[in-house]
Design an enzyme around this catalytic site. Structure first.
Site, PDB file in Angstrom:
ATOM      1  N   ARG A  76       0.960  -0.912   0.023  1.00  0.00           N
ATOM      2  CA  ARG A  76       0.156   0.009  -0.079  1.00  0.00           C
ATOM      3  C   ARG A  76       0.898   1.275  -0.038  1.00  0.00           C
ATOM      4  NH1 ARG A  76      -5.202  -2.539   0.661  1.00  0.00           N
ATOM      5  NH2 ARG A  76      -4.808  -4.370   1.880  1.00  0.00           N
ATOM      6  N   CYS A  77       0.659   2.257  -0.844  1.00  0.00           N
ATOM      7  CA  CYS A  77       1.546   3.237  -1.056  1.00  0.00           C
ATOM      8  C   CYS A  77       0.796   4.766  -1.021  1.00  0.00           C
ATOM      9  CB  CYS A  77       2.344   3.054  -2.417  1.00  0.00           C
ATOM     10  SG  CYS A  77       3.213   4.655  -2.984  1.00  0.00           S
ATOM     11  N   SER A 109      -6.613   0.232  -5.977  1.00  0.00           N
ATOM     12  CA  SER A 109      -5.524  -0.032  -7.129  1.00  0.00           C
ATOM     13  C   SER A 109      -5.814   0.595  -8.308  1.00  0.00           C
ATOM     14  CB  SER A 109      -4.935  -1.523  -7.117  1.00  0.00           C
ATOM     15  OG  SER A 109      -4.719  -1.899  -6.020  1.00  0.00           O
ATOM     16  N   ASP A 132     -12.210 -10.580  -1.812  1.00  0.00           N
ATOM     17  CA  ASP A 132     -13.765 -10.003  -1.524  1.00  0.00           C
ATOM     18  C   ASP A 132     -14.950 -10.188  -2.561  1.00  0.00           C
ATOM     19  OD1 ASP A 132     -12.626  -9.346   0.913  1.00  0.00           O
ATOM     20  OD2 ASP A 132     -12.125  -7.515   0.208  1.00  0.00           O
ATOM     21  N   MET A 174     -13.666 -12.978   6.594  1.00  0.00           N
ATOM     22  CA  MET A 174     -13.053 -11.668   6.092  1.00  0.00           C
ATOM     23  C   MET A 174     -14.397 -10.934   5.211  1.00  0.00           C
ATOM     24  SD  MET A 174      -9.317 -11.437   4.751  1.00  0.00           S
ATOM     25  CE  MET A 174      -7.968 -11.230   6.116  1.00  0.00           C
ATOM     26  N   LYS A 218     -30.471 -30.384  16.946  1.00  0.00           N
ATOM     27  CA  LYS A 218     -29.159 -30.371  16.482  1.00  0.00           C
ATOM     28  C   LYS A 218     -27.976 -30.441  17.566  1.00  0.00           C
ATOM     29  CE  LYS A 218     -30.018 -27.827  12.321  1.00  0.00           C
ATOM     30  NZ  LYS A 218     -29.820 -26.433  11.581  1.00  0.00           N
ATOM     31  N   ARG A 252     -18.055 -21.118  21.507  1.00  0.00           N
ATOM     32  CA  ARG A 252     -16.680 -20.815  21.148  1.00  0.00           C
ATOM     33  C   ARG A 252     -16.705 -19.984  20.022  1.00  0.00           C
ATOM     34  NH1 ARG A 252     -16.283 -23.147  25.280  1.00  0.00           N
ATOM     35  NH2 ARG A 252     -14.947 -25.038  25.927  1.00  0.00           N
TER      36      ARG A 252
END
Ligand code: ATP
Length: 328
Positions: A76-77, A109, A132, A174, A218, A252
């Site tokens: 990343r710039c 980008s 994504d 994500m 279940k 959990r």
């Protein structure tokens, strides 16, 4: 249309995704096939500014089609976001006699590529590389298929242990702005509930669904949560909430994190990347610029970058419906 392009540069930028290497390979080999010179730029736009260039030939990309990540590194710039930074990048492109640029990356980008074109009339072509799957103008981005298969494989494993202990698992995947990974992997792995940024199912519905699951016998439950899910609660807060309201559950949490970006690309991503790389080089030779290569209905298409970066793609309503029916 014949034009003056004889040397093409390729770079990867933004978050890495599995299949980027297959796309790099495709661009390099397409250049070789079409008798063009090809140069790789390392570390995305930062490498462009720093002059981190390397001449490539067909053999430079041997044995990378199967590898995750990107051999060119990604970065990343901040400097490239400024006109001065882009001027430095453009100077380096000229210094290395580059006539056109292929950018493999995501929305940001592409925004950078578009600015480079607007300011210096430099030909650019985008290839969507991000797990994504959130870019307009393509049904699939390179890396998405691999990512959802990775997530499904992990959920299958978690389910084994969840059912052995009658546990409820919240699994974070994500997706800050979009729920494509959560929804697709959730349906594919048979999750009981899927929480995504696009839709607020509400915590009451979650509790009702978990109560129903318990009643219907279940032995375990899996809830997939996208990072940016609309309830506004992260997986740890969800765990606390459910423990408070449904103490019968042993809850959990598992945060999958960066493993979702890694791994060898699936065949689907390798083929997609190979096709897109060829089309990107061809399109530049046809005199086209400021487009992103995408795929729709199995056919490659070109979408203006200005359109592609306008918004995220919406999640598939039909898949939401399927998910609702499957979680009954
Ligand atoms: P990901 O899907 O992983 O987020 P991305 O390509 O969207 O990928 P970003 O970090 O948004 O990733 O952008 C990558 C790089 O592109 C930035 O570090 C910056 O150098 C450049 N860039 C992003 N937005 C702009 C912009 N508006 N103008 C110029 N350059 C930009």
């Amino acid at each position: 249309m014949a034009n003056s392009i004889s040397k093409i540069a390729v770079l990867t930028s933004g978050g890495d995704s599995p299949g980027m290497n297959a796309a790099i390979r495709s661009v390099v080999r397409s250049c070789a096939y079409m008798k063009l010179k090809c140069v790789a730029i390392y570390r995305g736009y930062q490498g462009m500014i720093d002059g981190d260039f390397k001449e490539m030939n067909a053999r430079s990309v041997n044995n990378i089609i199967n590898k995750g990540g990107t051999i060119l590194k990604s970065a990343r710039c901040m400097e490239f976001r400024t006109p001065e930074g882009r001027k430095k990048g453009h100077d380096q492109l000229k210094k290395h006699n580059v006539d056109a640029l292929v950018v493999i990356g995501g929305n940001g980008s592409f925004a950078g590529a578009l600015k480079l074109n607007e300011e210096f009339n430099f030909p650019v072509m985008g290839i969507p590389g991000t797990i994504d799957n959130d870019i307009l103008g393509t049904s699939y981005t390179i890396g998405f298929d691999t990512a959802i298969n990775t997530v499904v494989e992990v959920i299958d494993k978690i389910r084994d242990t969840a059912s052995s202990h009658n546990r409820l698992f919240f699994i974070e995947v994500m997706g800050r702005d979009v729920g494509h990974i959560a929804l697709n992997a959730g349906v594919g792995a048979g999750a009981e509930e899927i929480l995504i940024p696009e839709q607020n199912l509400g915590l009451d519905r979650l509790l009702d669904s978990l109560k129903r699951s318990k009643k219907s016998g279940k032995s375990s439950s899996i809830v997939i949560v996208a990072e940016g899910d609309k309830t506004g609660k992260n997986v740890f807060e969800l765990k606390e909430y459910v423990e408070e309201h449904l103490p019968i559950y042993d809850v959990r949490v598992s945060v999958l994190g960066h493993m979702q970006r890694g791994g060898n690309p699936t065949c689907f991503d390798r083929v997609l990347a190979s096709r897109m790389g060829v089309r990107a080089v061809e399109a530049l030779l046809e005199g086209k610029t400021n487009y992103m290569v995408g795929i729709r209905d199995h056919k490659l298409i070109l979408t203006p970058i200005s359109e592609a970066i306008k918004a995220h793609t919406a999640v598939d309503e039909e898949l939401i419906r399927v998910s609702d029916i499957m979680t009954t």
